[in-house]
Write a protein that holds these residues in place. Sequence first.
Motif, PDB file in Angstrom:
ATOM      1  N   VAL A   4      37.183  32.006  25.700  1.00  0.00           N
ATOM      2  CA  VAL A   4      37.849  32.373  26.919  1.00  0.00           C
ATOM      3  C   VAL A   4      37.530  32.957  27.910  1.00  0.00           C
ATOM      4  O   VAL A   4      36.856  34.133  28.041  1.00  0.00           O
ATOM      5  CB  VAL A   4      39.308  32.509  25.906  1.00  0.00           C
ATOM      6  CG1 VAL A   4      40.473  33.334  27.390  1.00  0.00           C
ATOM      7  CG2 VAL A   4      39.921  32.144  25.377  1.00  0.00           C
ATOM      8  N   SER A   5      37.075  32.442  29.147  1.00  0.00           N
ATOM      9  CA  SER A   5      36.470  32.777  30.093  1.00  0.00           C
ATOM     10  C   SER A   5      37.450  33.468  31.476  1.00  0.00           C
ATOM     11  O   SER A   5      38.394  32.625  31.164  1.00  0.00           O
ATOM     12  CB  SER A   5      35.319  31.967  30.335  1.00  0.00           C
ATOM     13  OG  SER A   5      35.842  30.656  31.622  1.00  0.00           O
ATOM     14  N   GLY A   6      37.324  33.959  32.677  1.00  0.00           N
ATOM     15  CA  GLY A   6      38.336  34.376  33.979  1.00  0.00           C
ATOM     16  C   GLY A   6      37.681  35.420  34.368  1.00  0.00           C
ATOM     17  O   GLY A   6      37.112  36.471  33.946  1.00  0.00           O
ATOM     18  N   TRP A   7      38.037  34.580  35.657  1.00  0.00           N
ATOM     19  CA  TRP A   7      37.780  36.345  35.974  1.00  0.00           C
ATOM     20  C   TRP A   7      38.935  36.844  37.090  1.00  0.00           C
ATOM     21  O   TRP A   7      39.546  37.903  36.592  1.00  0.00           O
ATOM     22  CB  TRP A   7      37.332  35.442  38.160  1.00  0.00           C
ATOM     23  CG  TRP A   7      36.532  36.909  39.053  1.00  0.00           C
ATOM     24  CD1 TRP A   7      38.056  36.794  39.876  1.00  0.00           C
ATOM     25  CD2 TRP A   7      35.392  37.993  38.834  1.00  0.00           C
ATOM     26  NE1 TRP A   7      36.957  38.297  40.863  1.00  0.00           N
ATOM     27  CE2 TRP A   7      36.018  38.487  40.438  1.00  0.00           C
ATOM     28  CE3 TRP A   7      34.441  38.292  37.803  1.00  0.00           C
ATOM     29  CZ2 TRP A   7      34.998  39.776  40.729  1.00  0.00           C
ATOM     30  CZ3 TRP A   7      33.904  38.867  38.431  1.00  0.00           C
ATOM     31  CH2 TRP A   7      33.995  39.791  39.716  1.00  0.00           C
ATOM     32  N   THR A   8      39.980  36.625  37.540  1.00  0.00           N
ATOM     33  CA  THR A   8      41.678  36.558  37.237  1.00  0.00           C
ATOM     34  C   THR A   8      42.287  34.865  36.546  1.00  0.00           C
ATOM     35  O   THR A   8      41.829  34.162  36.150  1.00  0.00           O
ATOM     36  CB  THR A   8      42.051  36.477  38.510  1.00  0.00           C
ATOM     37  OG1 THR A   8      41.911  34.912  39.300  1.00  0.00           O
ATOM     38  CG2 THR A   8      41.305  37.570  39.518  1.00  0.00           C
ATOM     39  N   ASP A  34      34.199  39.462  28.439  1.00  0.00           N
ATOM     40  CA  ASP A  34      34.600  40.036  30.025  1.00  0.00           C
ATOM     41  C   ASP A  34      34.010  39.354  31.367  1.00  0.00           C
ATOM     42  O   ASP A  34      33.440  38.433  31.523  1.00  0.00           O
ATOM     43  CB  ASP A  34      33.630  41.590  29.757  1.00  0.00           C
ATOM     44  CG  ASP A  34      33.745  42.391  31.212  1.00  0.00           C
ATOM     45  OD1 ASP A  34      34.180  43.568  31.096  1.00  0.00           O
ATOM     46  OD2 ASP A  34      32.880  42.579  32.223  1.00  0.00           O
ATOM     47  N   PRO A  35      34.041  39.693  32.277  1.00  0.00           N
ATOM     48  CA  PRO A  35      34.002  38.650  33.911  1.00  0.00           C
ATOM     49  C   PRO A  35      32.042  39.142  34.150  1.00  0.00           C
ATOM     50  O   PRO A  35      31.715  37.919  34.288  1.00  0.00           O
ATOM     51  CB  PRO A  35      34.454  39.104  34.544  1.00  0.00           C
ATOM     52  CG  PRO A  35      35.825  40.342  34.341  1.00  0.00           C
ATOM     53  CD  PRO A  35      35.456  40.851  32.878  1.00  0.00           C
ATOM     54  N   GLN A  39      28.991  32.846  42.261  1.00  0.00           N
ATOM     55  CA  GLN A  39      28.251  32.214  41.448  1.00  0.00           C
ATOM     56  C   GLN A  39      28.865  32.611  39.894  1.00  0.00           C
ATOM     57  O   GLN A  39      28.903  31.455  38.845  1.00  0.00           O
ATOM     58  CB  GLN A  39      27.062  33.079  40.767  1.00  0.00           C
ATOM     59  CG  GLN A  39      26.357  32.789  42.374  1.00  0.00           C
ATOM     60  CD  GLN A  39      24.309  33.474  42.154  1.00  0.00           C
ATOM     61  OE1 GLN A  39      24.720  35.002  41.603  1.00  0.00           O
ATOM     62  NE2 GLN A  39      23.198  33.515  42.023  1.00  0.00           N
ATOM     63  N   VAL A  40      29.392  33.593  39.541  1.00  0.00           N
ATOM     64  CA  VAL A  40      30.242  33.039  38.643  1.00  0.00           C
ATOM     65  C   VAL A  40      31.416  32.706  38.364  1.00  0.00           C
ATOM     66  O   VAL A  40      31.292  31.862  37.382  1.00  0.00           O
ATOM     67  CB  VAL A  40      30.463  35.549  38.186  1.00  0.00           C
ATOM     68  CG1 VAL A  40      31.537  35.113  37.040  1.00  0.00           C
ATOM     69  CG2 VAL A  40      29.284  36.295  38.127  1.00  0.00           C
ATOM     70  N   VAL A  41      32.563  32.630  39.582  1.00  0.00           N
ATOM     71  CA  VAL A  41      33.314  32.030  39.087  1.00  0.00           C
ATOM     72  C   VAL A  41      33.230  30.646  38.961  1.00  0.00           C
ATOM     73  O   VAL A  41      33.912  29.810  38.346  1.00  0.00           O
ATOM     74  CB  VAL A  41      35.051  32.243  40.548  1.00  0.00           C
ATOM     75  CG1 VAL A  41      34.934  33.733  39.794  1.00  0.00           C
ATOM     76  CG2 VAL A  41      34.343  31.904  41.739  1.00  0.00           C
TER      77      VAL A  41
END
Length: 416
Positions: free
Chosen positions: A10-14, A96-97, A169-171
């Motif tokens: 489970v990934s995510g920035w927000t 973690d983001p 890049q991350v999101v």
Amino acid sequence: MDGRTPLVLVSGWTGAMDGVVGSLLTPGTVAVKHDLGRVYEGVVRRTIYIAGEAPRETILELAHGCVSCTLREDLLPLLRKLATRSSVERVVLAMDPALEPEALCWAIENVVITGVVGQIDGSASRDVRIDAVIDCLDAATWLADATGDDGLADRGIVASGDDDRTVAQVVVGQVDYADAVVVTAGPEVDGWERAKLNAVLARLAPGAPVAWVGPTDELDVEALLAAVPFDARKGAITDAHSPLLRGQPPLTADCGVSLVEFTANRPFHPERLHEAIDVLLDGVVTARGRAWVATQPDEALWIESAGGGLRVASAGTWLAAMTPEEQDGIDTARRAMAALRWDETFGDRDTSLVILVHAADPTEIDRTLQWALVSDDEMLDPPAWADWNDPFGQWHEDPCETSESPYSDQKREATE
């Protein structure tokens, strides 16, 4: 039958990460969360969640404060240990983001873990299989993050002392790698914004089911997992010569969002490409693909942008520049695709880019990239190409003073 323990990332920035993890926390499921907020100091907070029990928190002190040390010294061995327990039927990893799913999936498959009692040395993929990667995002902020140029440090996230990745890049990478997406959308997000974001998601993660939820809605993540297509990526790692269009993304425009496919069977002039490349940064969510630059006849270049940042790196050697023995070691699919477009003079050298635009003119992008190609007159004198100035001689990134992929550091460090 695959007897390995299923793993859901489970990934995510927000967005609704906590709700997604909570929905999956059924009997037999163990959830793990690593807080990397102080990893650069050598401190990581790990929490394990089991249904019906209080969370178990452990503070880890690492000899070296970096993401790869967290993977190698704690997370990957923990996955192998959990998989051996008869009470564990599934593992959910709340990321973690600062830790991107592609880098983690690569590590699960490739990093050899030693010293786990009762287990043969090997990668975590011996014991766990990735069932799905779920990404969570907030509709009110995601597109601005994905098209901006803020660095992680600008948001107070420092995964290591030299971490120069951007938020975009991350999101963008998180959604691109997702098998399913959960979008949180409050009343402040109007119908047009929803439609435009949905158009982006349909092209960035084609085939991935998308669940739109309100801030207080209950989530049925099991139903979302059941909707993941059988041919979803599920942690598979691709390379620079894999197909650029995964699945079946819409090829028509929607809400100003569209995919631009640019192909060419002649090289770029290096200086004109350097001048033209900013067209990939304005009104573009992401661009990616292979490029043939006239001054580098043996090396394919990989071009990748996210928001306001761009990277150019090596994509390896063209087949035409390899010996027959070297070609024999190349993936059969790549050789078959190259054979379909083989040129008697230049072999498999070509350019293939896919650009996801949200506020740019596709015609202008195509016209600008066409202008950067070697002209008809220049094509008549290939020996002269070697004398041209090459701004991409040591690869390239925008801003120009930085270099390296958001993934390469983690992959390299994990094998050291």
